[in-house]
Write a protein that holds these residues in place. Structure first.
Motif, mmCIF file in Angstrom:
data_model
loop_
_atom_site.group_PDB
_atom_site.id
_atom_site.type_symbol
_atom_site.label_atom_id
_atom_site.label_comp_id
_atom_site.label_asym_id
_atom_site.label_seq_id
_atom_site.Cartn_x
_atom_site.Cartn_y
_atom_site.Cartn_z
ATOM 1 N N GLN A 41 54.614 142.854 12.661
ATOM 2 C CA GLN A 41 53.639 142.192 13.522
ATOM 3 C C GLN A 41 52.311 141.938 12.814
ATOM 4 O OE1 GLN A 41 54.639 144.793 17.334
ATOM 5 N NE2 GLN A 41 53.528 142.952 17.909
ATOM 6 N N THR A 42 52.250 142.223 11.535
ATOM 7 C CA THR A 42 51.016 142.022 10.775
ATOM 8 C C THR A 42 50.656 140.542 10.703
ATOM 9 O OG1 THR A 42 51.551 143.957 9.416
ATOM 10 C CG2 THR A 42 49.865 142.451 8.579
ATOM 11 N N GLY A 43 49.552 140.155 11.299
ATOM 12 C CA GLY A 43 49.087 138.771 11.235
ATOM 13 C C GLY A 43 49.998 137.767 11.899
ATOM 14 N N GLN A 44 50.905 138.226 12.762
ATOM 15 C CA GLN A 44 51.852 137.342 13.441
ATOM 16 C C GLN A 44 51.557 137.374 14.932
ATOM 17 O OE1 GLN A 44 53.728 135.505 11.623
ATOM 18 N NE2 GLN A 44 53.896 136.599 9.668
ATOM 19 N N TYR A 45 51.177 136.199 15.498
ATOM 20 C CA TYR A 45 50.691 136.161 16.870
ATOM 21 C C TYR A 45 51.508 135.231 17.775
ATOM 22 C CZ TYR A 45 46.759 137.855 14.075
ATOM 23 O OH TYR A 45 45.978 138.538 13.167
ATOM 24 N N PRO A 80 46.527 135.899 9.620
ATOM 25 C CA PRO A 80 47.639 135.069 9.124
ATOM 26 C C PRO A 80 47.238 134.258 7.898
ATOM 27 C CG PRO A 80 46.623 133.999 10.998
ATOM 28 C CD PRO A 80 45.878 135.287 10.795
ATOM 29 N N PHE A 81 48.227 133.976 7.051
ATOM 30 C CA PHE A 81 48.099 133.065 5.911
ATOM 31 C C PHE A 81 49.339 132.180 5.891
ATOM 32 C CE2 PHE A 81 45.613 136.779 4.731
ATOM 33 C CZ PHE A 81 44.440 136.216 4.260
ATOM 34 N N ASP A 82 49.261 131.034 6.592
ATOM 35 C CA ASP A 82 50.411 130.155 6.731
ATOM 36 C C ASP A 82 51.549 130.934 7.394
ATOM 37 O OD1 ASP A 82 51.689 127.667 6.505
ATOM 38 O OD2 ASP A 82 52.660 128.276 4.660
ATOM 39 N N ARG A 83 52.672 131.150 6.706
ATOM 40 C CA ARG A 83 53.786 131.893 7.294
ATOM 41 C C ARG A 83 53.708 133.387 6.984
ATOM 42 N NH1 ARG A 83 59.158 128.188 6.422
ATOM 43 N NH2 ARG A 83 60.067 129.920 7.588
ATOM 44 N N PHE A 84 52.666 133.789 6.284
ATOM 45 C CA PHE A 84 52.504 135.192 5.916
ATOM 46 C C PHE A 84 51.431 135.847 6.777
ATOM 47 C CE2 PHE A 84 54.256 133.129 2.190
ATOM 48 C CZ PHE A 84 55.175 134.051 1.712
ATOM 49 N N GLY A 85 51.459 137.158 6.786
ATOM 50 C CA GLY A 85 50.416 137.934 7.430
ATOM 51 C C GLY A 85 50.045 139.091 6.525
ATOM 52 N N ALA A 86 48.774 139.468 6.507
ATOM 53 C CA ALA A 86 48.312 140.572 5.662
ATOM 54 C C ALA A 86 47.329 141.416 6.451
ATOM 55 C CB ALA A 86 47.659 140.040 4.389
ATOM 56 N N GLY A 109 52.066 143.833 5.138
ATOM 57 C CA GLY A 109 52.334 142.418 4.960
ATOM 58 C C GLY A 109 53.551 141.976 5.744
ATOM 59 N N SER A 110 53.610 140.699 6.104
ATOM 60 C CA SER A 110 54.733 140.181 6.888
ATOM 61 C C SER A 110 55.036 138.750 6.467
ATOM 62 C CB SER A 110 54.415 140.225 8.386
ATOM 63 O OG SER A 110 53.358 139.329 8.691
ATOM 64 N N TYR A 111 56.216 138.282 6.887
ATOM 65 C CA TYR A 111 56.640 136.910 6.601
ATOM 66 C C TYR A 111 57.406 136.372 7.797
ATOM 67 C CZ TYR A 111 59.152 132.964 4.557
ATOM 68 O OH TYR A 111 59.666 131.713 4.311
ATOM 69 N N ARG A 112 57.064 135.142 8.200
ATOM 70 C CA ARG A 112 57.756 134.510 9.327
ATOM 71 C C ARG A 112 58.996 133.788 8.812
ATOM 72 N NH1 ARG A 112 55.325 130.350 13.930
ATOM 73 N NH2 ARG A 112 57.353 129.792 14.832
ATOM 74 N N ILE A 113 60.157 134.210 9.298
ATOM 75 C CA ILE A 113 61.427 133.628 8.866
ATOM 76 C C ILE A 113 61.687 132.294 9.556
ATOM 77 C CG2 ILE A 113 63.929 133.955 8.853
ATOM 78 C CD1 ILE A 113 63.437 136.931 8.551
ATOM 79 N N LEU A 123 60.624 134.895 14.571
ATOM 80 C CA LEU A 123 61.250 136.028 13.895
ATOM 81 C C LEU A 123 60.475 136.340 12.617
ATOM 82 C CD1 LEU A 123 63.633 138.062 13.638
ATOM 83 C CD2 LEU A 123 64.858 136.268 12.380
ATOM 84 N N THR A 124 60.067 137.595 12.461
ATOM 85 C CA THR A 124 59.299 138.002 11.287
ATOM 86 C C THR A 124 59.853 139.302 10.721
ATOM 87 O OG1 THR A 124 57.685 139.343 12.503
ATOM 88 C CG2 THR A 124 57.229 136.987 12.299
ATOM 89 N N VAL A 125 59.571 139.536 9.433
ATOM 90 C CA VAL A 125 59.868 140.811 8.782
ATOM 91 C C VAL A 125 58.582 141.300 8.130
ATOM 92 C CG1 VAL A 125 62.310 140.347 8.383
ATOM 93 C CG2 VAL A 125 60.622 139.631 6.679
ATOM 94 N N GLY A 126 58.479 142.600 7.923
ATOM 95 C CA GLY A 126 57.255 143.140 7.340
ATOM 96 C C GLY A 126 57.495 144.432 6.596
#
Length: 321
Positions: A41-45, A80-86, A109-113, A123-126
């Motif tokens: 859930q890092t930086g993913q809203y 958020p950073f585009d599809r990433f989160g930090a 850190g996270s990434y939106r799949i 859907l995200t992973v982190g």
């Protein structure tokens, strides 16, 4: 007699702390610090236009421990950073009379799949990497030299021991996955998160012997149910397991949006099975939230502390946009 009772309570809770040293602590408002429960859930809203998020929580419990309550402070910042989160999450927990201190600092850190064009499925992973430190002062413990027949336990008396402070510093790693379904103009929006903590199972022994910290896994499910433009209710279930310890927290939060304003009143209750009932109240202004909660003890500890459990404050700040 009052002082003796307070010391007995302190000893009982100290024994609980020692037995639970290999287990993580918890917050009642676990959604107030999402990175502590799922790095995905890092930086993913979930398509909400939020530039950043600063969240924090404070918890104090067992106030009857003669001025030595258990306390925990957590703070997190992510964006958020585009599809990433930090982001970064910091946790500090101090347990009772021995000042057993656990400090964690984790880069997250996270990434939106799912593709950014997807408005319904999210859907995200982190993952998280960082350190944790555990320390305590043996000089703060009680020994038989501090017991007298006249006054009972007296912590002001010298304990007759020569003891050094104990401290360890270890590397840690966590991972998680998070899914949310959102559909405009529908009556609900659901999310499910699963995460695994302490992947490295670091040795947390103070003596050099092997005492690996067990992995902890979390499962969180919630559903926003939009009754109308003013009322929303959100049932939530949290399940955690670490070694032989399990925790189930099930509850519901109601939100009422005040007409012609940006303010929403929050109220809810939950049950931590075989432990406590949690009552909470708060306010939301746009995406900024503040809540307070209180745990009413239902476990065997109520024989020592009554129903007085833990007081907690939690907030989320995302700016005024």
């Amino acid at each position: 007699m009052k002082n003796i009772t307070q010391h007995i309570i302190a000893v009982v809770c100290l024994m609980w702390t020692i037995s639970a040293a290999a287990q993580d602590f918890h917050f009642s408002q676990y959604d107030a610090l999402p990175m502590y429960y799922n790095p995905a859930q890092t930086g993913q809203y979930a398509n909400e236009k939020i530039p950043y998020r600063f969240s924090g929580t404070y918890r104090s419990q067992w106030q009857k421990l003669n001025g030595k309550p258990y306390s925990a402070i957590g703070a997190g910042y992510d964006m958020p950073f585009d599809r990433f989160g930090a982001g970064l999450v910091l946790i500090n927990h101090i347990s009772g009379a021995s000042n057993f201190d656990t400090f964690q600092a984790m880069a997250s850190g996270s990434y939106r799949i799912t593709d950014k064009s997807s408005k319904n499925h999210f859907l995200t992973v982190g993952a998280q990497l960082g350190i944790y430190q555990k320390k305590f002062s043996q000089r703060d413990l009680l020994f038989e030299n501090q017991y007298t027949a006249a006054t009972g336990l007296d912590p002001t008396l010298p304990n007759g021991e020569t003891l050094a402070d104990m401290s360890i510093l270890k590397f840690d790693a966590n991972m998680g996955v998070w899914y949310k379904f959102v559909q405009p103009n529908k009556k609900f929006a659901s999310s499910l998160g699963i995460s695994l903590y302490h992947l490295t199972q670091p040795n947390e022994s103070f003596t050099g012997e092997s005492s690996k910290l067990p992995m902890r896994w979390n499962g969180i499910f919630n559903t926003d149910i939009f009754i109308d433009q003013q009322w929303t209710v959100t049932p939530t279930v949290l399940f955690m397991q670490q070694a032989k310890a399990q925790e189930i927290n099930a509850g519901i939060i109601g939100a009422y949006k005040i007409s012609s304003t940006s303010y929403t009143i929050l109220a809810g209750a939950s049950v931590r099975v075989k432990d406590s009932v949690v009552m909470q109240l708060g306010m939301r202004h746009r995406n900024n939230t503040f809540r307070i909660s209180y745990d009413l003890v239902t476990s065997g500890l109520k024989n020592y502390s009554g129903t007085r459990g833990g007081f907690e404050m939690g907030f989320t700040y995302c700016g005024w946009n």
